[in-house]
Design an enzyme around this catalytic site. Structure first.
Site, PDB file in Angstrom:
ATOM      1  CB  CYS A 130      23.544 -53.528 -53.612  1.00 35.19           C
ATOM      2  SG  CYS A 130      22.628 -52.143 -52.620  1.00 35.19           S
ATOM      3  CG  HIS A 243      26.713 -52.399 -49.403  1.00 31.41           C
ATOM      4  ND1 HIS A 243      26.784 -51.024 -49.470  1.00 31.41           N
ATOM      5  CD2 HIS A 243      25.428 -52.734 -50.141  1.00 31.41           C
ATOM      6  CE1 HIS A 243      25.643 -50.418 -49.786  1.00 31.41           C
ATOM      7  NE2 HIS A 243      24.821 -51.542 -50.429  1.00 31.41           N
TER       8      HIS A 243
END
Length: 334
Positions: A130, A243
């Site tokens: 990710c 994130h």
């Protein structure tokens, strides 16, 4: 269900599996049949897809008969054990774990960056980490413009990257903090609520973590740039699902902030949010729930030759995992 493909989701009850089901419906993927697979303890429970109830089945080596595409999101051990059975049954496996990412025969794909690599698959296509996906969504268009040579970065990673139990742990610890109760530790080695942990995954002999090494190796493979030099410190922060990455990149060619912004603004799947005078810049709270990543704080790096500094955010469960996998499936289906 509509005519189309027979799809299986492995790890259907997890955080990413839940997003996969929702995305298949939202993006109107041509699903003829949907099989949802999980551990035996979840077998018999029901999930909904397009208004229909689908019973969860226990994953086994016989689960993939007639399946066209199998979306795996249940961890590397599960992928190693069962992906081969899916391929033997005739399915194309799109795997969200780290199990096959660095295998020479397995394409590692971000559809906006290297879609042609999908054609090289031998039954398995790997979904990148990710953090790698989200960072490269901003780095790659700049690489196209200026040819990146070196990257120094720091990540600020949401707890969703550690799964549904980690999301719950942050929530429970936050409540415990305000009520004056002790915090319980299950997923993380220290309290994550109102704290940051400079450790994502396990430490290796060289002092880096596995997560940090993944970023370096995966970036080289996805961009077909084996000479890239990169170093990252990965940090877990008390954010639920988006994130962030602070990136300092050095390029072979002279850089221009205006050209950089132009390249970023034109790149598919990426929104330029960069107006410091109005305090507009990417933040996890803005990126959460959004398909596109966001980039901002673009500026000439004061410590690097031909350098740019910038800040990128993206939803870990969407572009960082489930959305990227479904985008790969869409390309496979064409």
């Amino acid at each position: 269900m509509s005519s189309g493909f027979h799809i299986a989701i492995v790890g259907a009850t997890g955080a990413v599996g839940t997003e996969l089901i929702q995305l298949l419906e939202q993006r109107e993927f041509p699903v003829r049949d949907l099989k949802v697979l999980a551990s035996p303890r979840s077998a018999g429970k029901v999930l909904k897809f397009k208004g229909e109830e689908i019973t969860i089945e226990a994953l086994s080596e016989h689960s993939f008969r007639g399946v066209d595409t199998a979306l795996f999101s249940a961890g590397a051990n599960t992928s190693i054990q069962y992906a081969k059975h899916a391929v033997r049954a005739g399915a194309v496996v799109i795997d969200n774990s780290s199990a096959f990412r660095m295998d020479a025969d397995v394409p590692l794909v971000v559809p906006e960056i290297n879609p042609a690599d999908i054609q090289l698959h031998r039954g398995i296509i790997a979904n990148p980490n990710c953090t790698t996906i989200i960072a490269l969504m901003a780095l790659y268009p700049l690489h196209q413009a200026f040819c990146v040579e070196r990257v120094i970065a720091s990540s600020y990673q949401a707890v969703s990257g550690a799964g549904a139990k980690a999301i719950r742990e942050l929530s429970l610890q936050s409540k415990a903090f305000f009520s004056g109760e002790p915090s319980s530790l299950e997923i993380f080695p220290h309290r994550i609520a109102f704290n940051v942990l400079p450790q994502v995954d396990v430490f290796l002999a060289n002092g880096y973590t596995k997560e940090e090494v993944k970023f370096v190796n995966e970036s080289r493979k996805i961009m077909h740039h084996p000479a890239l030099r990169a170093s990252i410190t990965c940090v877990r922060v008390p954010v639920f699902r988006a994130h962030s990455v602070a990136i300092h990149a050095e390029f072979a060619q002279p850089v221009s902030v205006d050209r950089a912004r132009d390249a970023l603004a034109k790149f598919p799947g990426l929104d330029l949010v960069d107006d410091p005078s109005s305090r507009r810049y990417p933040m996890p709270i803005l990126a959460s729930g959004k398909n596109n990543c966001q980039v901002g704080r673009v500026r000439v790096d004061s410590a690097l030759d031909n350098g740019l500094a910038f800040w990128v955010c993206g939803d870990q469960l969407l572009k960082g995992a489930a959305l990227n996998a479904v985008q790969i499936a869409e390309l496979v289906a064409k």
